[in-house]
Motif scaffolding. Sequence first.
Motif, PDB file in Angstrom:
ATOM      1  N   ALA A 227       0.779  -9.066   4.573  1.00  0.00           N
ATOM      2  CA  ALA A 227       0.780  -8.791   6.015  1.00  0.00           C
ATOM      3  C   ALA A 227       0.733  -7.285   6.282  1.00  0.00           C
ATOM      4  O   ALA A 227       0.995  -6.833   7.390  1.00  0.00           O
ATOM      5  N   GLY A 228       0.432  -6.512   5.232  1.00  0.00           N
ATOM      6  CA  GLY A 228       0.271  -5.068   5.409  1.00  0.00           C
ATOM      7  C   GLY A 228       1.551  -4.269   5.261  1.00  0.00           C
ATOM      8  O   GLY A 228       1.564  -3.063   5.498  1.00  0.00           O
ATOM      9  N   GLU A 229       2.634  -4.913   4.850  1.00  0.00           N
ATOM     10  CA  GLU A 229       3.885  -4.159   4.687  1.00  0.00           C
ATOM     11  C   GLU A 229       3.827  -3.327   3.404  1.00  0.00           C
ATOM     12  O   GLU A 229       3.232  -3.749   2.417  1.00  0.00           O
ATOM     13  N   VAL A 230       4.455  -2.154   3.460  1.00  0.00           N
ATOM     14  CA  VAL A 230       4.428  -1.259   2.305  1.00  0.00           C
ATOM     15  C   VAL A 230       5.851  -0.809   1.951  1.00  0.00           C
ATOM     16  O   VAL A 230       6.779  -0.990   2.725  1.00  0.00           O
TER      17      VAL A 230
ATOM     18  N   HIS B 202       5.912  -7.780 -10.656  1.00  0.00           N
ATOM     19  CA  HIS B 202       6.876  -7.286  -9.666  1.00  0.00           C
ATOM     20  C   HIS B 202       6.173  -6.977  -8.344  1.00  0.00           C
ATOM     21  O   HIS B 202       5.143  -6.302  -8.314  1.00  0.00           O
ATOM     22  N   ILE B 203       6.743  -7.435  -7.273  1.00  0.00           N
ATOM     23  CA  ILE B 203       6.100  -7.283  -5.960  1.00  0.00           C
ATOM     24  C   ILE B 203       5.967  -5.825  -5.533  1.00  0.00           C
ATOM     25  O   ILE B 203       5.063  -5.473  -4.772  1.00  0.00           O
ATOM     26  N   LEU B 204       6.828  -4.949  -6.042  1.00  0.00           N
ATOM     27  CA  LEU B 204       6.770  -3.540  -5.638  1.00  0.00           C
ATOM     28  C   LEU B 204       6.032  -2.654  -6.646  1.00  0.00           C
ATOM     29  O   LEU B 204       5.941  -1.434  -6.448  1.00  0.00           O
ATOM     30  N   LEU B 205       5.501  -3.250  -7.704  1.00  0.00           N
ATOM     31  CA  LEU B 205       4.835  -2.447  -8.746  1.00  0.00           C
ATOM     32  C   LEU B 205       3.726  -1.532  -8.194  1.00  0.00           C
ATOM     33  O   LEU B 205       3.614  -0.387  -8.633  1.00  0.00           O
TER      34      LEU B 205
ATOM     35  N   GLU C 249      14.384  -1.548   6.821  1.00  0.00           N
ATOM     36  CA  GLU C 249      14.694  -1.192   5.434  1.00  0.00           C
ATOM     37  C   GLU C 249      14.578  -2.422   4.555  1.00  0.00           C
ATOM     38  O   GLU C 249      14.683  -3.549   5.038  1.00  0.00           O
ATOM     39  N   LEU C 250      14.390  -2.187   3.248  1.00  0.00           N
ATOM     40  CA  LEU C 250      14.296  -3.294   2.307  1.00  0.00           C
ATOM     41  C   LEU C 250      15.671  -3.630   1.750  1.00  0.00           C
ATOM     42  O   LEU C 250      16.438  -2.740   1.385  1.00  0.00           O
ATOM     43  N   TYR C 251      15.978  -4.932   1.679  1.00  0.00           N
ATOM     44  CA  TYR C 251      17.239  -5.412   1.107  1.00  0.00           C
ATOM     45  C   TYR C 251      16.954  -6.345  -0.052  1.00  0.00           C
ATOM     46  O   TYR C 251      16.138  -7.257   0.062  1.00  0.00           O
ATOM     47  N   PHE C 252      17.658  -6.104  -1.145  1.00  0.00           N
ATOM     48  CA  PHE C 252      17.436  -6.863  -2.370  1.00  0.00           C
ATOM     49  C   PHE C 252      18.454  -7.993  -2.467  1.00  0.00           C
ATOM     50  O   PHE C 252      19.670  -7.749  -2.433  1.00  0.00           O
TER      51      PHE C 252
END
Length: 261
Positions: free
Chosen positions: A112-115, A182-185, A149-152
């Motif tokens: 969805a274009g999130e970075v 990994h989704i953030l790689l 913000e990102l939460y794990f």
Amino acid sequence: MQLRTVRATQYVTALREGGSLPAIVAADDLGMYVLKFRGAGQGPLALVAELVAGEIGRELGLNVPELVFIEVDPALGRNEPDEEIRDLLKASVGLNLALDYLPGSTMFDPAAGEVADAQTASMAVWFDAFVMNVDRTPRNANLLCWHRELYFIDHGAALYVHHDWETMLDRAESPFRESKNHILLPWATRMEEAEERARLILTPDKLAAILEAVPDKWLLRDHEGISAAQKREVYANFFTRRLKASSIFREEASRARAQLV
Ligand SMILES: Nc1ncnc2c1ncn2[C@@H]1O[C@H](COP(=O)(O)OP(=O)(O)O)[C@@H](O)[C@H]1O
Ligand SMILES: [Mg+2]
């Protein structure tokens, strides 16, 4: 390090996304929590992983919702119509683990274009390889967006090597092939820097304090003939060795990233 303890007062609803059937509950401090049940199929070691990995992530500067111990008493959910849920509650009477519920959060979605920013992404990839967490993929992100913000969340499947005590230490120096998923790689361009920071942060004292917070009962299994203290020692040695050898999994992740582009 000390986790707060609250008491669950109301079963609100089940979360049926993954397999472990966590629930949203209200507690006696008027907070809302996501309760991870000790009696779930994955067993108490999933709670050990949730606590230990979650607190390591927090030490590393990643956002992890507050973790608390939560008491479940036999009256909770007595009137639940769903038999599976009633059984789960019955098997979980006593101490469990819960995360602060983040209302209105959404799952991180690159499609969805999130970075993500490079520093967070790099630390996240390093962290998940360090604690061997396979659950941070595009299909199963376990990464919430909340107030920008990102939460794990959801570290119950991390540290899977702890299911076999005898071989756990032998696997401390292994690379972590799952980093490639990994989704953030894609954003993890600064992993060497993340590793340097992590090595400064994760002192033996800090790791010991986290392990100390784990209830003995969650560590012990019948007929194993090993004490909770001895088990904590195994985890501590595992982390010390893995930290020392971290370039192995960091280089593996960098190679995986190079293949992406
Ligand atoms: N702290 C939280 N705040 C808001 N939603 C949450 C929180 N923790 C979990 N959830 C939601 O519940 C779902 C299931 O929780 P999770 O911890 O991932 O367990 P599992 O995948 O084992 O079912 C998550 O995918 C997320 O949508
Ligand atoms: Mg999950």
